[in-house]
Write an enzyme that holds these catalytic residues in place. Sequence first.
Site, PDB file in Angstrom:
ATOM      1  N   CYS A 136     -43.648 -17.063 122.950  1.00 36.87           N
ATOM      2  CA  CYS A 136     -44.122 -18.297 123.595  1.00 36.87           C
ATOM      3  C   CYS A 136     -45.477 -18.707 123.038  1.00 36.87           C
ATOM      4  O   CYS A 136     -46.515 -18.150 123.407  1.00 36.87           O
ATOM      5  CB  CYS A 136     -44.200 -18.092 125.108  1.00 36.87           C
ATOM      6  N   CYS A 139     -47.922 -20.087 125.618  1.00 34.97           N
ATOM      7  CA  CYS A 139     -48.549 -19.026 126.429  1.00 34.97           C
ATOM      8  C   CYS A 139     -49.590 -18.260 125.622  1.00 34.97           C
ATOM      9  O   CYS A 139     -50.673 -17.960 126.126  1.00 34.97           O
ATOM     10  CB  CYS A 139     -47.521 -18.001 126.911  1.00 34.97           C
ATOM     11  N   ASP A 140     -49.265 -17.898 124.403  1.00 37.82           N
ATOM     12  CA  ASP A 140     -50.075 -16.916 123.679  1.00 37.82           C
ATOM     13  C   ASP A 140     -50.776 -17.458 122.432  1.00 37.82           C
ATOM     14  O   ASP A 140     -51.600 -16.755 121.842  1.00 37.82           O
ATOM     15  CB  ASP A 140     -49.187 -15.726 123.260  1.00 37.82           C
TER      16      ASP A 140
END
Length: 319
Positions: A136, A139-140
């Site tokens: 992701c 997300c990251d």
Amino acid sequence: MNDSQVEKLIIIGSGPAGLTAAIYGARGNLNPLVIAGREAGGQLVLTTDVDDYPGFEAGIQGPQLMEKMRKQSERFATRFINEDVISVDLKKQPFGIKTETQTLKTAALIIATGASAMWLGLQSEQRLRGKGVSACAVCDGFFFKGKTVAVIGGGDTAMREANYLSKLCKQVTVIHRRDALRAQAALQELVKSKSNVNFIWDSTVEEVLGQDKVTGVKVKNTQTGEISQLEIDGLFIAIGHKPNTDFLKGQLELDKKGYVVVENETKTSIPGVFVAGDVADYKYRQAVTAAGAGCKASLDVEEYLEGIKLPTEGNGGRL
Ligand code: NAP
């Protein structure tokens, strides 16, 4: 709980969608019962820092966020069963839900079982998950600001990940197993136009390198068999997601990829069966969008239950 009791609302799944549905359902006097699954908490329990969920100015760890949501839903007396659902019977009202040890009945159902990212299946990939291997970018990606990363895959997800990362990272290399992308043309063009994105075609990743964090990948050319190494700081796997809907086959309309078909916001092909989060959403897949969908699903359940004739009242949350 004996088999003759009928719940007002059962929620299957305990990620952001399921738990937000529970919070709204409980506050709406539906006394929800959440079937949380053996691995409760959804995909967020597999992530580390969550910096994009509103309300946490310093960020929060994924598992901690899920614990907070669960406690919040328990504050309003949500009940939990920490088991997996084995099968459902949605052919008649009340709906039947079979868990590992119980058979339950409910007037309304919210399916919030999420989706799971697909992984390459390499041992080194599993070992370095959360240490440079991610599925992701939203997300990251931030943790790789100014760094060098690779994205594996040739579909829409891979192109979206590559595009997102190109705005943060120094260099993004897309590694694809064929010589043509399957992503929609507009996305392909967008990514190909980026000066800091390059492609390695006809290639698979054989091993992720690094002890405590990713330092590179071993790449094999599928045409020549040649093995080479690429130094990277992060690896994003974007080879597709699989919705967790196996238990729904033959019961509810699913699309060809297995996602629940949504008729109107949270409504499915069966009145009384609602859906929220990644199990029906291949596009956004964010904790906050899943939570929003969970809220909508509970409000839709309230409306639905008001419209049907309830057999009896005054039996806790049950009918
Ligand atoms: P996808 O379309 O199935 O693409 C998966 C990609 O990963 C393919 O290029 C595939 O290669 C590759 N792949 C699969 N298994 C692999 C493996 N073991 N090793 C290496 N590569 C592998 O999945 P997706 O991109 O996640 O998209 C899923 C659905 O969501 C699609 O319908 C897509 O259109 C939709 N979606 C839409 C948007 C949007 O913005 N509209 C965004 C994301 C997703 P091959 O090409 O060789 O098969």
